[in-house]
Design a protein around this motif. Structure first.
Motif, PDB file in Angstrom:
ATOM      1  N   PHE A  36       0.834  -1.340   0.133  1.00 47.16           N
ATOM      2  CA  PHE A  36       0.053  -0.154  -0.134  1.00 47.16           C
ATOM      3  C   PHE A  36       0.939   1.072   0.202  1.00 47.16           C
ATOM      4  N   SER A  37       1.882   1.489   1.187  1.00 43.54           N
ATOM      5  CA  SER A  37       2.589   2.499   1.103  1.00 43.54           C
ATOM      6  C   SER A  37       2.030   3.967   0.894  1.00 43.54           C
ATOM      7  N   ALA A  38       0.786   4.183   1.125  1.00 38.83           N
ATOM      8  CA  ALA A  38       0.176   5.342   1.044  1.00 38.83           C
ATOM      9  C   ALA A  38       0.023   6.067   2.363  1.00 38.83           C
ATOM     10  N   SER A  39       0.148   7.198   2.406  1.00 34.04           N
ATOM     11  CA  SER A  39      -0.126   8.312   3.688  1.00 34.04           C
ATOM     12  C   SER A  39      -1.549   8.660   3.766  1.00 34.04           C
ATOM     13  N   ARG A  40      -1.747   9.279   4.748  1.00 34.13           N
ATOM     14  CA  ARG A  40      -3.183   9.847   5.166  1.00 34.13           C
ATOM     15  C   ARG A  40      -3.581  10.786   3.879  1.00 34.13           C
ATOM     16  N   ALA A  41      -2.531  11.575   3.502  1.00 32.83           N
ATOM     17  CA  ALA A  41      -2.389  12.498   2.531  1.00 32.83           C
ATOM     18  C   ALA A  41      -2.846  12.016   0.777  1.00 32.83           C
ATOM     19  N   LYS A  42      -2.947  10.567   0.903  1.00 34.67           N
ATOM     20  CA  LYS A  42      -3.272   9.731  -0.241  1.00 34.67           C
ATOM     21  C   LYS A  42      -2.129   9.918  -1.173  1.00 34.67           C
TER      22      LYS A  42
ATOM     23  N   THR B  95       9.878   9.069  -3.517  1.00 37.53           N
ATOM     24  CA  THR B  95       8.910  10.337  -3.357  1.00 37.53           C
ATOM     25  C   THR B  95       9.280  11.022  -2.247  1.00 37.53           C
ATOM     26  N   ALA B  96       9.883  10.831  -1.336  1.00 36.56           N
ATOM     27  CA  ALA B  96      10.321  11.328   0.143  1.00 36.56           C
ATOM     28  C   ALA B  96      11.496  12.379  -0.098  1.00 36.56           C
ATOM     29  N   GLN B  97      12.148  11.902  -1.183  1.00 36.31           N
ATOM     30  CA  GLN B  97      13.437  12.931  -1.719  1.00 36.31           C
ATOM     31  C   GLN B  97      12.870  14.089  -2.573  1.00 36.31           C
ATOM     32  N   ALA B  98      11.630  13.882  -2.928  1.00 32.22           N
ATOM     33  CA  ALA B  98      11.086  14.892  -3.792  1.00 32.22           C
ATOM     34  C   ALA B  98      11.036  16.325  -2.899  1.00 32.22           C
ATOM     35  N   ILE B  99      10.805  15.924  -1.739  1.00 34.47           N
ATOM     36  CA  ILE B  99      10.446  16.946  -0.828  1.00 34.47           C
ATOM     37  C   ILE B  99      11.711  17.961  -0.564  1.00 34.47           C
ATOM     38  N   PRO B 100      12.065  18.938  -0.844  1.00 41.83           N
ATOM     39  CA  PRO B 100      13.469  19.846  -1.066  1.00 41.83           C
ATOM     40  C   PRO B 100      13.994  19.798   0.330  1.00 41.83           C
ATOM     41  N   ALA B 101      13.398  19.959   1.400  1.00 44.23           N
ATOM     42  CA  ALA B 101      13.867  20.086   2.807  1.00 44.23           C
ATOM     43  C   ALA B 101      14.389  18.689   3.243  1.00 44.23           C
TER      44      ALA B 101
ATOM     45  N   HIS C 116       7.422   8.175   9.704  1.00 44.71           N
ATOM     46  CA  HIS C 116       6.844   9.300   9.434  1.00 44.71           C
ATOM     47  C   HIS C 116       6.140   9.551   8.036  1.00 44.71           C
ATOM     48  N   GLN C 117       5.519   8.462   7.861  1.00 49.71           N
ATOM     49  CA  GLN C 117       4.753   8.511   6.614  1.00 49.71           C
ATOM     50  C   GLN C 117       3.883   9.455   6.315  1.00 49.71           C
ATOM     51  N   ASP C 118       3.141   9.689   7.056  1.00 47.94           N
ATOM     52  CA  ASP C 118       1.903  11.056   7.294  1.00 47.94           C
ATOM     53  C   ASP C 118       2.792  12.276   7.040  1.00 47.94           C
ATOM     54  N   THR C 119       3.688  12.508   7.788  1.00 53.05           N
ATOM     55  CA  THR C 119       4.467  13.800   7.739  1.00 53.05           C
ATOM     56  C   THR C 119       5.083  14.109   6.320  1.00 53.05           C
ATOM     57  N   LEU C 120       5.846  13.046   5.949  1.00 50.10           N
ATOM     58  CA  LEU C 120       6.279  13.201   4.574  1.00 50.10           C
ATOM     59  C   LEU C 120       5.242  13.225   3.491  1.00 50.10           C
TER      60      LEU C 120
ATOM     61  N   ASP D 219       9.275  20.059  10.628  1.00 52.63           N
ATOM     62  CA  ASP D 219       8.915  18.929  10.719  1.00 52.63           C
ATOM     63  C   ASP D 219      10.267  18.107  10.445  1.00 52.63           C
ATOM     64  N   ILE D 220      10.941  18.288   9.195  1.00 51.43           N
ATOM     65  CA  ILE D 220      12.045  17.516   8.766  1.00 51.43           C
ATOM     66  C   ILE D 220      13.148  17.542   9.490  1.00 51.43           C
ATOM     67  N   SER D 221      13.261  18.854  10.132  1.00 47.31           N
ATOM     68  CA  SER D 221      14.350  19.325  10.798  1.00 47.31           C
ATOM     69  C   SER D 221      14.244  18.566  12.271  1.00 47.31           C
ATOM     70  N   ASN D 222      13.083  18.296  12.785  1.00 44.62           N
ATOM     71  CA  ASN D 222      12.691  17.729  14.195  1.00 44.62           C
ATOM     72  C   ASN D 222      13.213  16.212  13.646  1.00 44.62           C
ATOM     73  N   ILE D 223      12.862  15.767  12.464  1.00 51.51           N
ATOM     74  CA  ILE D 223      12.995  14.273  12.245  1.00 51.51           C
ATOM     75  C   ILE D 223      14.554  13.976  11.922  1.00 51.51           C
ATOM     76  N   THR D 224      15.182  14.692  11.091  1.00 52.87           N
ATOM     77  CA  THR D 224      16.420  14.505  10.857  1.00 52.87           C
ATOM     78  C   THR D 224      17.678  14.935  11.990  1.00 52.87           C
ATOM     79  N   GLY D 225      17.171  16.119  12.480  1.00 49.61           N
ATOM     80  CA  GLY D 225      18.046  16.555  13.376  1.00 49.61           C
ATOM     81  C   GLY D 225      19.117  17.727  12.892  1.00 49.61           C
ATOM     82  N   VAL D 226      18.753  18.049  11.715  1.00 48.87           N
ATOM     83  CA  VAL D 226      19.317  19.089  10.895  1.00 48.87           C
ATOM     84  C   VAL D 226      18.792  20.440  11.248  1.00 48.87           C
ATOM     85  N   PRO D 227      19.485  21.390  11.688  1.00 48.31           N
ATOM     86  CA  PRO D 227      18.588  22.800  11.989  1.00 48.31           C
ATOM     87  C   PRO D 227      18.207  23.332  10.876  1.00 48.31           C
ATOM     88  N   THR D 228      16.917  24.160  10.964  1.00 52.65           N
ATOM     89  CA  THR D 228      16.263  24.831   9.842  1.00 52.65           C
ATOM     90  C   THR D 228      16.924  25.954   9.070  1.00 52.65           C
ATOM     91  N   PHE D 229      17.997  26.400   9.698  1.00 46.11           N
ATOM     92  CA  PHE D 229      18.834  27.587   9.166  1.00 46.11           C
ATOM     93  C   PHE D 229      19.475  26.587   7.864  1.00 46.11           C
TER      94      PHE D 229
END
Length: 407
Positions: free
Chosen positions: A36-42, A49-55, A195-199, A284-294
Motif C-alpha cells: 500500500f505505502s500510502a499516507s493519510r494524504a493519499k 517520493t520522499a526525496q522529492a521534498i526539497p527540505a 513518519h509516513q504521514d508527515t512526509l 518537521d523535517i528538521s525535527n525528524i533528521t536533526g538538521v537545523p532549520t537554518f
C-alpha cells in the motif's frame, strides 16, 4: 524494477519467511509498505517520493556529505595510553582512499548514510550493509557496500544474510550492519515508516503547487450559466476554457465569455496557509533528521550560526559517527584488539568554528600545555618546524615570547 519483478517481490519475500524467523514477512507494517505505502494524504511515500521534498533531500545531503567529508582513519593506543594514527596498518589505505573498488572514501560514506535515511529500490531503508571481504591471508581487502536485495535470517542462534543471487549466505561476523532507529537490535526502521504521514503531507503540498502552476491561473473557480447544458456542451465549454486559459503560458490572459457563461472565483489556490504549511514541513523535517532549520531554508536567519553549527555537530553528527565507529570497530578488528586498534572520525575541525574561535581555542590549549606548536600546526594542515614539539610557558597577554620547558 519492471512490472514482473514488482509482482514477484512480495511472493519471494513470503517464501523467504518460510525459513527466516525475521525479515520483511514477519512485520505486517512492512507488508503495508510493500502493498500500500500510502499516507493519510493519499500519496505514495517511498525512498524516491520522499526525496522529492526539497527540505528532506537537503537534510539527507547535508548529513551524508558532512559525514563523508570528515577525516576517518585507523588509530592505535599503546600501553601508556598514547593514541597515534597507524599508517602502517593494513586497513589504513583501504579506509583512507578506496574502501570499495566501486567507490572512493567520500562516495562510499555518502552513499552509506544516504542508504540509511532513504533506502532504495532494492534494499530496506533504515539499514545499510557492508560485506567485509578478505584475501587468502585473512586480511580485509574490500568493504563492499550492498546495493542488491537482501534478507536476514537466524539458524541456531546465529544470524546470516542472503544477498541478491549469491549462492552462499554471509555470516553476521562478516557483515557490517548499520541500523537506524532499531527497536529490537536486529533490524533498522526507516524514516518513511515512522513518519509516513508527515512526509506524505509534504509530498501532497508539492503536488498541489505543481498542479496550481500547471493550470496557470492565480485563482481557482467555476464556470456558471443559467442555461441548461447537456454533457456534450459541458465538456465542450470546459475543454475550450482549459485550452485557452490553462497552463503556465496562458497565465494572466483576459477571458472572453459568451452565451451567458460566467466565471466565479472561489478563492486563491495558493495562499498564506500553503506557505505556512511549507514552513511547517521544514520544521518537521528538521525535527525528524536533526538538521537545523537554518540549513534547510533560506528564509531562516540567525545571528549565532556558529553556536547552532556546534549544536548540530554535538547532537546530530556525533551520534551518527558513533554508530558507524562502533559497528566498524566491533567487526573489522579481532576481539583481542578492541580498544587498542580502532577507526575514528575526527570532529575537531567542525567544532572549532571560525578563525578567531580557533585561535582562542588553540591558545587555551597551549596555555595549559595540552598542545605544542607543531600539534596545532598539524591540525591546521601546516608543516611542523624544528623546535615546535616543545611545550611552552603560558603566553602573556602583553608579550609574544614563549619559554620552552625542558622535560
Amino acid at each position: 524494477m519492471n512490472l514482473i519483478q514488482r509482482v514477484l517481490k512480495p511472493i519471494k519475500e513470503a517464501r523467504a519467511a518460510i525459513y527466516a524467523k525475521i525479515g520483511p514477512a514477519k512485520d505486517w507494517s512492512t507488508w503495508q509498505t510493500i502493498l500500500f505505502s500510502a499516507s493519510r494524504a493519499k500519496v505514495t511515500v517511498n525512498w524516491k517520493t520522499a526525496q522529492a521534498i526539497p527540505a528532506y533531500f537537503r537534510a539527507v545531503t547535508i548529513l551524508s556529505e558532512q559525514i563523508a567529508s570528515l577525516p576517518f582513519t585507523v588509530y592505535t593506543k599503546d600501553q601508556s595510553g598514547n593514541i597515534t594514527e597507524n599508517e602502517n596498518h593494513p586497513l589504513w589505505p583501504l579506509i583512507n582512499y578506496r574502501p570499495d573498488v566501486n567507490a572512493d572514501k567520500f562516495t562510499f560514506f555518502e552513499t552509506l548514510v544516504r542508504q540509511l535515511f532513504t533506502g532504495g529500490p532494492n534494499y530496506k531503508g533504515g539499514n545499510a550493509l557492508i560485506h567485509i571481504m578478505r584475501n587468502g591471508a585473512g586480511q580485509v581487502n574490500r568493504l563492499h557496500l550492498i546495493t542488491e536485495e537482501w534478507d536476514q535470517f537466524e539458524i541456531n542462534g546465529q544470524y546470516f544474510y542472503k544477498v541478491g543471487e549469491m549462492p552462499e549466505s554471509i555470516p553476521a561476523a562478516d557483515m557490517i550492519h548499520l541500523r537506524m532507529y532499531s527497536t529490537d537490535t536486529i533490524i533498522g526502521n526507516s524514516l518513511q515508516k515512522f513518519h509516513q504521514d508527515t512526509l506524505g503531507r509534504g509530498i501532497a503540498e508539492i503536488h498541489h503547487g505543481a498542479n496550481f502552476y500547471g493550470n496557470g491561473a492565480q485563482i481557482s473557480g467555476v464556470l456558471e450559466t443559467d442555461q441548461p447544458l447537456n454533457k456534450e456542451q459541458k465538456d465542450l465549454i470546459q475543454d475550450s476554457w482549459n485550452r485557452q486559459y490553462g497552463g503556465p503560458d496562458n497565465s494572466g490572459k483576459t477571458a472572453l465569455l459568451s452565451n451567458g457563461v460566467k466565471y466565479k472565483p472561489t478563492g486563491k489556490a495558493v495562499d498564506g496557509n500553503d506557505i505556512e504549511a511549507r514552513r511547517l514541513t521544514v520544521d518537521d523535517i528538521s525535527n525528524i533528521t536533526g538538521v537545523p532549520t537554518f540549513l534547510l531554508s533560506k528564509a531562516e536567519t540567525f545571528n549565532n550560526t556558529e553556536l547552532l553549527n556546534r549544536i548540530f555537530v554535538q547532537y546530530t553528527l556525533r551520534s551518527w559517527c558513533k554508530r558507524i565507529e562502533s559497528e566498524f570497530n566491533s567487526k573489522l578488528f579481532p576481539q583481542s584488539q578492541w580498544g587498542k586498534t580502532f577507526v575514528k572520525f575526527d570532529l575537531d575541525g567542525l567544532l572549532q568554528g571560525d578563525t578567531d574561535s580557533r585561535a582562542k581555542y588553540y591558545q587555551t590549549l597551549y596555555n595549559i600545555r595540552a598542545l605544542n606548536p607543531n600539534e596545532i600546526r598539524r591540525k591546521e594542515g601546516l608543516n611542523a618546524y624544528e623546535g615546535g614539539d616543545a611545550y611552552g610557558q603560558p603566553l602573556a597577554s602583553n608579550s609574544t615570547e614563549q619559554t620552552p620547558i625542558n622535560e
